[in-house]
Design a protein around this motif. Structure first.
Motif, PDB file in Angstrom:
ATOM      1  N   LEU A 114       0.836  -1.209   0.000  1.00 37.38           N
ATOM      2  CA  LEU A 114       0.000   0.000   0.000  1.00 37.38           C
ATOM      3  C   LEU A 114       0.869   1.256   0.000  1.00 37.38           C
ATOM      4  O   LEU A 114       0.589   2.208  -0.738  1.00 37.38           O
ATOM      5  CB  LEU A 114      -0.918   0.009   1.227  1.00 37.38           C
ATOM      6  N   THR A 115       1.918   1.258   0.819  1.00 38.09           N
ATOM      7  CA  THR A 115       2.754   2.462   0.889  1.00 38.09           C
ATOM      8  C   THR A 115       3.539   2.672  -0.406  1.00 38.09           C
ATOM      9  O   THR A 115       3.806   3.808  -0.793  1.00 38.09           O
ATOM     10  CB  THR A 115       3.725   2.418   2.092  1.00 38.09           C
ATOM     11  N   LYS A 116       3.872   1.594  -1.105  1.00 38.41           N
ATOM     12  CA  LYS A 116       4.516   1.730  -2.422  1.00 38.41           C
ATOM     13  C   LYS A 116       3.611   2.481  -3.395  1.00 38.41           C
ATOM     14  O   LYS A 116       4.082   3.129  -4.325  1.00 38.41           O
ATOM     15  CB  LYS A 116       4.833   0.344  -3.010  1.00 38.41           C
ATOM     16  N   ASN A 117       2.301   2.344  -3.178  1.00 40.84           N
ATOM     17  CA  ASN A 117       1.320   2.990  -4.047  1.00 40.84           C
ATOM     18  C   ASN A 117       0.805   4.315  -3.480  1.00 40.84           C
ATOM     19  O   ASN A 117      -0.193   4.845  -3.954  1.00 40.84           O
ATOM     20  CB  ASN A 117       0.148   2.036  -4.309  1.00 40.84           C
ATOM     21  N   GLY A 118       1.477   4.829  -2.440  1.00 44.18           N
ATOM     22  CA  GLY A 118       1.163   6.167  -1.952  1.00 44.18           C
ATOM     23  C   GLY A 118       0.160   6.252  -0.826  1.00 44.18           C
ATOM     24  O   GLY A 118      -0.250   7.351  -0.440  1.00 44.18           O
ATOM     25  N   ALA A 119      -0.248   5.109  -0.271  1.00 41.61           N
ATOM     26  CA  ALA A 119      -1.146   5.140   0.884  1.00 41.61           C
ATOM     27  C   ALA A 119      -0.354   5.432   2.151  1.00 41.61           C
ATOM     28  O   ALA A 119       0.867   5.238   2.204  1.00 41.61           O
ATOM     29  CB  ALA A 119      -1.881   3.812   1.023  1.00 41.61           C
ATOM     30  N   LYS A 120      -1.063   5.901   3.179  1.00 37.37           N
ATOM     31  CA  LYS A 120      -0.478   6.098   4.507  1.00 37.37           C
ATOM     32  C   LYS A 120      -1.062   5.014   5.405  1.00 37.37           C
ATOM     33  O   LYS A 120      -2.286   4.830   5.420  1.00 37.37           O
ATOM     34  CB  LYS A 120      -0.826   7.485   5.045  1.00 37.37           C
ATOM     35  N   VAL A 121      -0.219   4.320   6.141  1.00 33.99           N
ATOM     36  CA  VAL A 121      -0.715   3.169   6.900  1.00 33.99           C
ATOM     37  C   VAL A 121      -0.501   3.352   8.395  1.00 33.99           C
ATOM     38  O   VAL A 121       0.472   3.959   8.831  1.00 33.99           O
ATOM     39  CB  VAL A 121      -0.074   1.845   6.423  1.00 33.99           C
ATOM     40  N   VAL A 122      -1.459   2.813   9.139  1.00 35.46           N
ATOM     41  CA  VAL A 122      -1.377   2.780  10.601  1.00 35.46           C
ATOM     42  C   VAL A 122      -1.416   1.307  10.988  1.00 35.46           C
ATOM     43  O   VAL A 122      -2.417   0.620  10.762  1.00 35.46           O
ATOM     44  CB  VAL A 122      -2.539   3.553  11.249  1.00 35.46           C
ATOM     45  N   LEU A 123      -0.319   0.817  11.533  1.00 30.87           N
ATOM     46  CA  LEU A 123      -0.159  -0.609  11.796  1.00 30.87           C
ATOM     47  C   LEU A 123      -0.490  -0.941  13.245  1.00 30.87           C
ATOM     48  O   LEU A 123      -0.054  -0.243  14.156  1.00 30.87           O
ATOM     49  CB  LEU A 123       1.277  -1.034  11.491  1.00 30.87           C
TER      50      LEU A 123
END
Length: 253
Positions: free
Chosen positions: A26-35
């Motif tokens: 997801l982050t490779k595609n520009g999303a911001k993630v909360v793990l």
């Protein structure tokens, strides 16, 4: 993939396996993630890996058995990035045994994590999605729930009765929610088959653990395949809902 860029995605069970793969892709595609997961050290390492590649990520230590922890995960997304677009309920556990062996502790663990943990994730995210919708003053969808389920339950086999039962409960709940939400909040179920993860490590039944590990060695697919399914589902235009994706090794029965 343009629809992925800038999306804020919360992921449970994100410290390894499918959750980790989903976060990285997801982050490779520009999303911001909360793990979110129980293992803070692993989460920290994943966040550092994402940031080193120019991505945006943060984490919070959670246990999906505690509903307050899911609220904290969702709140972390809103506080850090100003919104929540997607929650991926990925955390899951499997204890495989005959029902007459009465592994009641195993049953309760699966119900607490696979069933109640997903419901707690939904319960934490839905009010945020509704509030965002009101703020936007529009009837368009605002929010997407992605539940990682399993091919167990699609094909019922011995030793997986209660495990499959928890997974099929989520299928039923999701379909009811889909009809109730009237398109305002999308919901997707992704059912993986054998995937290369440490999933079997928690299985107490040694015979079943060996069998599952053997199956994984022979045919398991890369968890990136599941991440790609998540990306496909959440990158659709707002008026398109992907309901169910079954993704398994081509040679899995």
């Amino acid at each position: 993939m343009q629809n992925i860029k800038g999306k804020v995605v919360a992921i449970t069970g994100a410290s390894s396996g499918m959750g980790k793969a989903i976060a990285l892709e997801l982050t490779k595609n520009g999303a911001k993630v909360v793990l979110g997961a129980r293992r803070a050290k692993q989460l920290q390492q994943i966040v550092e890996e994402i940031k080193s590649k120019g991505g945006e990520a943060t984490f919070t230590q959670i246990d999906v058995k505690n509903k307050a922890d899911l609220v904290r995960l969702v709140n972390t997304a809103v506080e850090q990035y100003g919104k929540l677009d997607v929650i991926v309920n990925n955390a899951g556990i499997s204890q495989l045994s005959r029902i007459d062996e009465l592994d009641i502790d195993g049953w309760e663990e699966m119900i607490d994590i696979n069933l109640k943990g997903v419901l707690y994730g939904m319960a934490a995210a839905i009010p945020v999605f509704k509030q965002q919708q009101q703020q936007q003053q529009q009837q368009q969808q605002s929010g997407h729930i992605v539940n990682i389920i399993s091919t167990s339950g699609i094909k019922i086999v011995p030793m997986q009765g209660v495990y499959a039962g928890t997974k099929n409960a989520i299928r039923t709940i999701a379909e009811a929610f889909r009809q109730e939400s009237d398109g305002s909040i999308r919901i997707t179920g992704i059912s993986p088959g054998f995937v290369k993860t440490d999933f079997a490590n928690n299985i107490k039944n040694e015979e079943m653990k060996t069998a599952i590990q053997k199956g994984m060695e022979q045919m398991a697919i890369d968890p990136i395949a599941i991440a790609n399914a998540v990306i496909y589902a959440i990158s659709q235009p707002e008026d398109v809902e992907v309901g169910d994706i079954v993704i398994r090794p081509s040679k899995q029965n």
